[in-house]
Design an enzyme around this catalytic site. Structure first.
Site, mmCIF file in Angstrom:
data_model
loop_
_atom_site.group_PDB
_atom_site.id
_atom_site.type_symbol
_atom_site.label_atom_id
_atom_site.label_comp_id
_atom_site.label_asym_id
_atom_site.label_seq_id
_atom_site.Cartn_x
_atom_site.Cartn_y
_atom_site.Cartn_z
ATOM 1 N N ARG A 11 3.216 -25.113 0.761
ATOM 2 C CA ARG A 11 1.766 -24.889 0.696
ATOM 3 C C ARG A 11 1.344 -23.907 -0.556
ATOM 4 N NH1 ARG A 11 2.575 -28.342 3.629
ATOM 5 N NH2 ARG A 11 1.212 -29.452 5.318
ATOM 6 N N GLY A 38 -0.079 0.518 10.114
ATOM 7 C CA GLY A 38 -0.999 -0.267 10.274
ATOM 8 C C GLY A 38 -1.113 -1.066 8.830
ATOM 9 N N ASP A 59 10.269 3.904 6.551
ATOM 10 C CA ASP A 59 9.419 4.798 7.401
ATOM 11 C C ASP A 59 10.138 5.750 8.253
ATOM 12 O OD1 ASP A 59 7.488 5.699 9.494
ATOM 13 O OD2 ASP A 59 6.023 4.187 8.888
ATOM 14 N N LYS A 83 10.079 2.804 13.356
ATOM 15 C CA LYS A 83 9.018 1.668 12.731
ATOM 16 C C LYS A 83 9.793 0.629 11.914
ATOM 17 C CE LYS A 83 4.988 4.131 13.669
ATOM 18 N NZ LYS A 83 3.554 4.645 13.043
ATOM 19 N N CYS A 170 -3.327 5.897 -13.382
ATOM 20 C CA CYS A 170 -2.237 5.849 -12.295
ATOM 21 C C CYS A 170 -3.057 6.507 -10.839
ATOM 22 C CB CYS A 170 -1.044 6.824 -12.572
ATOM 23 S SG CYS A 170 -1.531 8.744 -12.753
ATOM 24 N N CYS A 173 -4.830 9.688 -11.432
ATOM 25 C CA CYS A 173 -6.200 9.604 -12.390
ATOM 26 C C CYS A 173 -7.365 9.368 -11.322
ATOM 27 C CB CYS A 173 -6.185 8.339 -13.321
ATOM 28 S SG CYS A 173 -4.798 8.794 -14.620
ATOM 29 N N CYS A 188 -5.140 8.383 10.695
ATOM 30 C CA CYS A 188 -5.583 7.694 11.645
ATOM 31 C C CYS A 188 -5.651 8.531 12.889
ATOM 32 C CB CYS A 188 -5.196 6.376 11.712
ATOM 33 S SG CYS A 188 -5.141 5.245 10.493
ATOM 34 N N CYS A 247 0.357 10.920 -15.964
ATOM 35 C CA CYS A 247 0.332 9.945 -17.062
ATOM 36 C C CYS A 247 -0.643 10.044 -18.350
ATOM 37 C CB CYS A 247 -0.331 8.472 -16.605
ATOM 38 S SG CYS A 247 -1.825 8.248 -16.071
#
Length: 254
Positions: A11, A38, A59, A83, A170, A173, A188, A247
């Site tokens: 596909r 998440g 992680d 995780k 970057c 910025c 969170c 940068c």
């Protein structure tokens, strides 16, 4: 690709911007995903399903019950597990042919630089400004495109920073270092987040990675923000900051 791979990715192969050449580029690519929560959950799952040949999932956190409301790579059987390892197993269940490495320590310093250098694209799925600045600097130094996502409460955002683009900005910025109080605002755990929002932004990150790695279309430009309460997207141009410590000219400019 063998017949089984041609069928699995059919596909995508039928899409003119990808076709067989683009799919083969995906299969030969390596994506570094920093954060397996998440945002990192849908990123890892979709990149594996789309046929990105190598994934490194980093992680240093473990799965907790409060994560399961939104971190869809993990289930109740994974409580207490790392995780990165849980997300690796979930992605491998979707596509066993994908090579996936789980890094269970926090990537920083020389280890972060090596991991970024080894990848073709980096996806920042973290939730602290300190981590985001370090990842941005490593990507800038290595010349690797960075796909940055964030989601908190009912709001999300996405930006792509590609140091290969002339005069491309970057992350520093967009968010200059030193703004007080911003680090905690991204988390969170302190502010909450509606479950499907991280899926939406993480999927957006995965899409941009597939485009960059396959050569399809044009990478996202500027900053896109999403208000989940109204369903509205907004887009902002992000110019390169000449005074950027990462940068900008003359110290950090390429």
């Amino acid at each position: 690709m063998n017949d089984q791979a041609l069928l699995r990715y059919s596909r995508q192969i039928m899409l003119e911007p990808i076709e067989i050449d683009g799919q083969e580029r995906l299969l030969a690519s390596h994506a570094l995903v920093i954060g397996a929560g998440g945002l990192g959950s849908p990123v890892a799952l979709y990149l594996a399903a789309a046929g990105v040949g190598r994934l490194t999932l980093a992680d240093d956190d473990a799965v907790e019950l409060s994560n399961l409301q939104r971190q869809i790579a993990h289930g109740e059987a994974d409580l207490g597990r790392a995780k990165a390892e849980s997300a690796r197993d979930a992605a491998l269940a979707l596509n066993p042919s994908c090579q996936i490495a789980a890094v269970t320590e926090r990537l920083e310093g020389a280890a972060l630089a090596r991991a970024v250098e080894a990848a073709d694209v980096v996806l920042d799925c973290t939730d602290r400004f300190a981590s985001r600045y370090a990842i941005n600097a490593a990507c800038r130094a290595a010349g690797r495109p960075l796909i940055s996502g964030a989601a908190i409460r009912f709001g999300g955002q996405l930006a792509v920073f590609d140091p290969r683009a002339p005069d491309g900005p970057c992350y520093a910025c967009l968010y200059p270092p030193g703004a007080p109080g911003e680090d905690e605002e991204l988390r969170c755990a302190e502010n909450g987040v509606v479950a499907p929002l991280v899926g939406l932004i993480g999927s957006f990150q995965a899409l941009e990675a597939v485009k960059l790695l396959s050569g399809a279309g044009r990478a996202h430009q500027g900053l896109s923000t999403f208000d989940g309460l109204t369903g509205e997207w907004r887009h902002f141009r992000v110019p390169r900051d000449p005074a950027c410590p990462v940068c900008g000219h003359p110290c950090g400019r390429d």
